[in-house]
Design an enzyme around this catalytic site. Structure first.
Site, PDB file in Angstrom:
ATOM      1  N   ASP A 138       0.828  -1.220   0.000  1.00 15.79           N
ATOM      2  CA  ASP A 138       0.000   0.000   0.000  1.00 15.79           C
ATOM      3  C   ASP A 138       0.861   1.269   0.000  1.00 15.79           C
ATOM      4  OD1 ASP A 138       0.999   0.058   2.584  1.00 15.79           O
ATOM      5  OD2 ASP A 138      -0.954   0.087   3.577  1.00 15.79           O
ATOM      6  N   HIS A 166       3.342   2.044   2.050  1.00 16.67           N
ATOM      7  CA  HIS A 166       3.826   2.568   3.337  1.00 16.67           C
ATOM      8  C   HIS A 166       5.339   2.414   3.487  1.00 16.67           C
ATOM      9  CE1 HIS A 166       3.002  -1.581   5.450  1.00 16.67           C
ATOM     10  NE2 HIS A 166       4.241  -1.547   5.010  1.00 16.67           N
ATOM     11  N   GLU A 173       0.920   4.218   7.293  1.00 19.79           N
ATOM     12  CA  GLU A 173      -0.088   3.775   6.346  1.00 19.79           C
ATOM     13  C   GLU A 173      -0.623   4.961   5.534  1.00 19.79           C
ATOM     14  OE1 GLU A 173      -0.037   0.829   5.935  1.00 19.79           O
ATOM     15  OE2 GLU A 173      -0.535  -0.445   7.633  1.00 19.79           O
TER      16      GLU A 173
END
Ligand code: PGA
Length: 260
Positions: free
Chosen positions: A136, A138, A143
């Site tokens: 994602d 990160h 996040e």
């Protein structure tokens, strides 16, 4: 940002290890920022080999890890304390008093986070920070939507990260929901950033980080704001980059480049 594309994962890890070794050789009391995950395993293996066979000396080195799961005791096999000990610390000669990993079991997270930030500063700041990247986008456990100015704090893991990391636990519901993590702002203060990624599963995240807009939706894109960031990837991971030919052209012409 510099992008180094290696043919294989092993070659990529050797390239990254060279950078770390060079820093430790020129500055024996270097401060290393370390990462966990499957990606840097080859880097730690190579550094341990250099220590064993070439005398790479970590006796004065200090380390700071990026993150830890909240609630996992250092002896828990999935804790990052355990990971670092098994995969790196027990194979090299870093004094244990010089090793710092965020606590997942402190009784006062706010005070611990403040202390961790202060400790990094008191040790003179991080010379080189190793980073992986999540699918994602990160870095550490920052996040999507994490502030690009964030500092060490508690973060709620994204569903994607919990799914990705479930492979290490008996079941997905065993993956902790919270982590203690250095912030993006903390990471950006390191003097050098080294991001490592391999395989097709990371190709989209790497393309967004390197060539996409700087956005908190992909916290790795914050590397674009850093004056000395290098991304080490393998061919599979480079498959979604638009400027691959340019990165390879730079690498091919590196020996003739003007000295900085
Ligand atoms: P991985 O994790 O190296 O296990 O893929 C990277 C990350 O989530 O930062």
């Amino acid at each position: 940002m510099e992008v180094i594309i290696s043919k294989t994962y092993d070659a990529m890890c050797k390239e990254a290890a060279e950078i770390v070794a060079q820093i430790v050789n020129t500055k024996p009391d270097a401060v290393l920022g370390l990462a966990t995950g499957s990606t840097p395993l080859g880097l730690y293996k190579e550094l341990a080999r250099m220590h064993r066979e070439e005398g790479l000396d970590f006796a004065q080195v200090t380390t700071f890890n990026l993150d830890e799961y909240v609630g996992l005791h250092p002896n828990h096999e999935q804790s990052y304390h355990y990971f670092m000990n098994e995969n790196f610390f027990k194979h090299v000669n870093i004094p244990s008093r010089n090793i710092h990993i965020p606590s997942g079991t402190t009784s006062n997270y706010a005070a611990f986070c403040e202390w961790y930030e202060q400790r990094i500063e008191d040790c003179g700041g991080i010379d080189v920070q190793i980073l992986g990247i999540g699918s994602d986008g990160h870095i550490a456990f920052n996040e999507p939507t994490s502030s690009l100015g964030s500092r060490t704090r508690i973060k709620t893991l994204a569903k994607q990260t919990i799914d990705d990391n479930a492979r290490f636990f008996a079941k997905a519901s065993d993956v902790p929901v919270y982590a203690i993590t250095m912030g993006v702002g903390t990471i950006l203060e390191a003097r050098k950033l080294v991001l490592m990624a391999n395989g097709k599963k990371k190709a989209t995240a790497v393309a967004q980080a390197v060539e996409g807009p700087v956005t908190s939706m992909c916290t790795a894109s914050a590397l674009q704001l850093h004056e000395d960031a290098t991304v080490f990837i393998d061919e599979d991971c480079a498959s979604e980059l638009k400027m691959v030919d340019y990165y390879k052209w730079i690498q091919a012409n590196m020996p003739g480049a003007p000295k900085k």
